[in-house]
Design a protein around this motif. Structure first.
Motif, PDB file in Angstrom:
ATOM      1  N   THR A  90      -1.992 -54.486  35.897  1.00 33.91           N
ATOM      2  CA  THR A  90      -1.696 -55.589  34.987  1.00 33.91           C
ATOM      3  C   THR A  90      -0.265 -56.069  35.169  1.00 33.91           C
ATOM      4  OG1 THR A  90      -3.239 -54.698  33.341  1.00 33.91           O
ATOM      5  CG2 THR A  90      -1.642 -56.323  32.577  1.00 33.91           C
ATOM      6  N   GLN A  91      -0.125 -57.366  35.377  1.00 29.26           N
ATOM      7  CA  GLN A  91       1.194 -57.993  35.411  1.00 29.26           C
ATOM      8  C   GLN A  91       1.226 -58.958  34.233  1.00 29.26           C
ATOM      9  OE1 GLN A  91       0.730 -58.519  40.060  1.00 29.26           O
ATOM     10  NE2 GLN A  91       2.782 -59.167  39.428  1.00 29.26           N
ATOM     11  N   SER A  92       2.060 -58.682  33.272  1.00 31.07           N
ATOM     12  CA  SER A  92       2.050 -59.429  32.014  1.00 31.07           C
ATOM     13  C   SER A  92       2.921 -60.673  32.029  1.00 31.07           C
ATOM     14  CB  SER A  92       2.498 -58.515  30.870  1.00 31.07           C
ATOM     15  OG  SER A  92       3.795 -58.014  31.141  1.00 31.07           O
ATOM     16  N   GLN A  93       3.639 -60.887  33.122  1.00 33.65           N
ATOM     17  CA  GLN A  93       4.545 -62.053  33.205  1.00 33.65           C
ATOM     18  C   GLN A  93       3.954 -63.063  34.191  1.00 33.65           C
ATOM     19  OE1 GLN A  93       7.384 -59.436  34.833  1.00 33.65           O
ATOM     20  NE2 GLN A  93       8.773 -59.503  33.082  1.00 33.65           N
ATOM     21  N   PRO A  94       3.295 -64.108  33.722  1.00 34.97           N
ATOM     22  CA  PRO A  94       2.739 -65.091  34.660  1.00 34.97           C
ATOM     23  C   PRO A  94       3.834 -65.798  35.455  1.00 34.97           C
ATOM     24  CG  PRO A  94       1.790 -65.354  32.482  1.00 34.97           C
ATOM     25  CD  PRO A  94       2.937 -64.395  32.343  1.00 34.97           C
ATOM     26  N   GLU A  95       4.985 -66.035  34.819  1.00 35.14           N
ATOM     27  CA  GLU A  95       6.072 -66.727  35.489  1.00 35.14           C
ATOM     28  C   GLU A  95       7.402 -66.128  35.085  1.00 35.14           C
ATOM     29  OE1 GLU A  95       3.870 -71.051  34.910  1.00 35.14           O
ATOM     30  OE2 GLU A  95       6.032 -70.989  35.191  1.00 35.14           O
ATOM     31  N   MET A  96       8.327 -66.104  36.046  1.00 33.66           N
ATOM     32  CA  MET A  96       9.690 -65.674  35.782  1.00 33.66           C
ATOM     33  C   MET A  96      10.614 -66.607  36.557  1.00 33.66           C
ATOM     34  SD  MET A  96       9.937 -62.939  33.804  1.00 33.66           S
ATOM     35  CE  MET A  96      11.388 -61.990  34.270  1.00 33.66           C
ATOM     36  N   SER A  97      11.833 -66.752  36.063  1.00 35.77           N
ATOM     37  CA  SER A  97      12.814 -67.537  36.798  1.00 35.77           C
ATOM     38  C   SER A  97      14.154 -66.818  36.793  1.00 35.77           C
ATOM     39  CB  SER A  97      12.955 -68.940  36.191  1.00 35.77           C
ATOM     40  OG  SER A  97      13.461 -68.854  34.879  1.00 35.77           O
ATOM     41  N   VAL A  98      14.959 -67.113  37.797  1.00 36.96           N
ATOM     42  CA  VAL A  98      16.261 -66.461  37.944  1.00 36.96           C
ATOM     43  C   VAL A  98      17.216 -67.418  38.638  1.00 36.96           C
ATOM     44  CG1 VAL A  98      15.629 -65.435  40.167  1.00 36.96           C
ATOM     45  CG2 VAL A  98      17.389 -64.341  38.757  1.00 36.96           C
ATOM     46  N   GLN A  99      18.469 -67.295  38.329  1.00 37.19           N
ATOM     47  CA  GLN A  99      19.494 -68.082  39.020  1.00 37.19           C
ATOM     48  C   GLN A  99      19.834 -67.374  40.330  1.00 37.19           C
ATOM     49  OE1 GLN A  99      19.558 -71.185  36.767  1.00 37.19           O
ATOM     50  NE2 GLN A  99      21.262 -71.028  38.194  1.00 37.19           N
ATOM     51  N   GLU A 100      20.125 -68.163  41.322  1.00 38.35           N
ATOM     52  CA  GLU A 100      20.551 -67.620  42.609  1.00 38.35           C
ATOM     53  C   GLU A 100      21.702 -66.644  42.392  1.00 38.35           C
ATOM     54  OE1 GLU A 100      21.614 -70.754  45.245  1.00 38.35           O
ATOM     55  OE2 GLU A 100      21.340 -69.551  47.052  1.00 38.35           O
ATOM     56  N   ALA A 101      21.654 -65.510  43.091  1.00 42.97           N
ATOM     57  CA  ALA A 101      22.653 -64.445  43.052  1.00 42.97           C
ATOM     58  C   ALA A 101      22.519 -63.526  41.832  1.00 42.97           C
ATOM     59  CB  ALA A 101      24.075 -64.972  43.112  1.00 42.97           C
ATOM     60  N   GLU A 102      21.630 -63.863  40.894  1.00 44.46           N
ATOM     61  CA  GLU A 102      21.417 -63.003  39.735  1.00 44.46           C
ATOM     62  C   GLU A 102      20.312 -61.981  40.028  1.00 44.46           C
ATOM     63  OE1 GLU A 102      24.467 -64.383  38.047  1.00 44.46           O
ATOM     64  OE2 GLU A 102      23.210 -63.267  36.637  1.00 44.46           O
ATOM     65  N   THR A 103      20.084 -61.131  39.044  1.00 45.16           N
ATOM     66  CA  THR A 103      19.074 -60.066  39.166  1.00 45.16           C
ATOM     67  C   THR A 103      17.888 -60.358  38.261  1.00 45.16           C
ATOM     68  OG1 THR A 103      20.730 -58.386  39.724  1.00 45.16           O
ATOM     69  CG2 THR A 103      18.638 -57.600  38.796  1.00 45.16           C
ATOM     70  N   VAL A 104      16.700 -60.058  38.751  1.00 41.33           N
ATOM     71  CA  VAL A 104      15.487 -60.262  37.962  1.00 41.33           C
ATOM     72  C   VAL A 104      14.581 -59.040  38.123  1.00 41.33           C
ATOM     73  CG1 VAL A 104      14.265 -61.428  39.841  1.00 41.33           C
ATOM     74  CG2 VAL A 104      13.611 -61.890  37.477  1.00 41.33           C
ATOM     75  N   THR A 105      13.839 -58.741  37.063  1.00 44.01           N
ATOM     76  CA  THR A 105      12.909 -57.606  37.092  1.00 44.01           C
ATOM     77  C   THR A 105      11.504 -58.084  36.761  1.00 44.01           C
ATOM     78  OG1 THR A 105      14.641 -56.035  36.458  1.00 44.01           O
ATOM     79  CG2 THR A 105      12.362 -55.367  36.095  1.00 44.01           C
ATOM     80  N   LEU A 106      10.562 -57.746  37.624  1.00 44.91           N
ATOM     81  CA  LEU A 106       9.149 -58.077  37.423  1.00 44.91           C
ATOM     82  C   LEU A 106       8.408 -56.819  36.977  1.00 44.91           C
ATOM     83  CD1 LEU A 106       8.492 -60.237  40.621  1.00 44.91           C
ATOM     84  CD2 LEU A 106       9.567 -60.889  38.452  1.00 44.91           C
ATOM     85  N   SER A 107       7.540 -56.975  35.984  1.00 46.54           N
ATOM     86  CA  SER A 107       6.874 -55.820  35.380  1.00 46.54           C
ATOM     87  C   SER A 107       5.459 -55.626  35.912  1.00 46.54           C
ATOM     88  CB  SER A 107       6.816 -55.996  33.861  1.00 46.54           C
ATOM     89  OG  SER A 107       8.104 -56.115  33.322  1.00 46.54           O
ATOM     90  N   CYS A 108       5.028 -54.388  35.911  1.00 47.62           N
ATOM     91  CA  CYS A 108       3.668 -54.041  36.331  1.00 47.62           C
ATOM     92  C   CYS A 108       3.275 -52.737  35.646  1.00 47.62           C
ATOM     93  CB  CYS A 108       3.610 -53.877  37.844  1.00 47.62           C
ATOM     94  SG  CYS A 108       2.028 -53.236  38.484  1.00 47.62           S
TER      95      CYS A 108
END
Lengths: 118, 112
Positions: free
Chosen positions: A5-23
């Motif tokens: 299950t991936q509960s985040q249909p969409e995510m966005s991030v600014q260039e050079a920043e950090t993002v975390t995708l959940s599963c």
């Protein structure tokens, strides 16, 4: 049967920043692999990183790392120093390590669309 | 090393027509997979081959879908007759036995 299950249909991030995708995943097995795949608009599915369930150390591949919580059945992907080329659909996937007809079969989540803003 | 090759990349057909997809795996990969990917969803396994043998075809709708892997190399996936709901991307992947799966670019099927 295993589910992912991936509960985040969409995510966005600014260039050079950090993002975390959940599963999260559900299984009664103890021996398995977990993967993150990237699928850009070209549709070519590309392996980003893999984690073996028996390894406690979290996998790392350059700017990509995972947080594997086996007891919680959680497997998140962290992308550091995000780049425009990271924009894609990301899939979490499970693969059993037991034999039988399902050996080698990948079970995918629904995917998360990642947008990277310049 | 050449990757997994699939053809055609795009196919548009009318419903009730037959259609076939072709896949050439990476040289030396004895395991071949066909996945179905509906729009906005993750791929789902249709069939897995170990050499010439279909070892997992439990998700293949056998009333209209068929597949073959003659000589344990190339594979063909066929739909006859196609229905509107078959519109999707059909992905082929290959691996050494249970090793890392390498995917082809897929065939996008549109059924009108």
């Amino acid at each position: 049967a295993q589910t992912v299950t991936q509960s985040q249909p969409e995510m966005s991030v600014q260039e050079a920043e950090t993002v975390t995708l959940s599963c999260t995943y559900d299984t009664s097995e103890s021996d398995y692999y977990l993967f993150w795949y990237k699928q850009p608009p070209s549709r070519q599915m590309i392996l980003v990183i893999r984690q073996e369930a028996y390894k406690q150390q979290n996998a790392t591949e350059n700017r990509f790392s995972v947080n594997f919580q086996k007891a919680a059945k959680s497997f998140s992907l962290k992308i550091s120093d995000s780049q425009l080329g990271d924009a894609a659909m990301y899939f979490c996937a499970y693969r059993s390590n037991f034999g039988g007809t399902s050996y080698g079969k990948l079970t995918f989540g629904q995917g998360t669309i990642l947008t990277v803003h310049p | 090393e050449a990757g997994v090759v699939q053809s055609p990349r795009y196919k548009i057909i009318e419903k009730k027509q037959p259609v076939a997809f072709w896949c050439n795996p990476i040289s030396g990969h004895n395991t071949l997979y066909w996945y179905l990917q509906n729009l906005g969803q993750g791929p789902e396994l249709l069939i897995r081959y170990e050499n010439e043998e279909a070892v997992d075809d439990s998700q293949l709708p056998k009333d209209r879908f068929s597949a073959e892997r003659l000589k344990g190399v190339d594979s063909t996936l066929k739909i006859q007759p196609a229905e509107l709901g078959d519109s999707a991307v059909y992905l082929c992947a290959s691996s050494r036995r249970a090793g890392e799966q390498f995917f082809g670019p897929g065939t996008r099927l549109t059924v009108l």
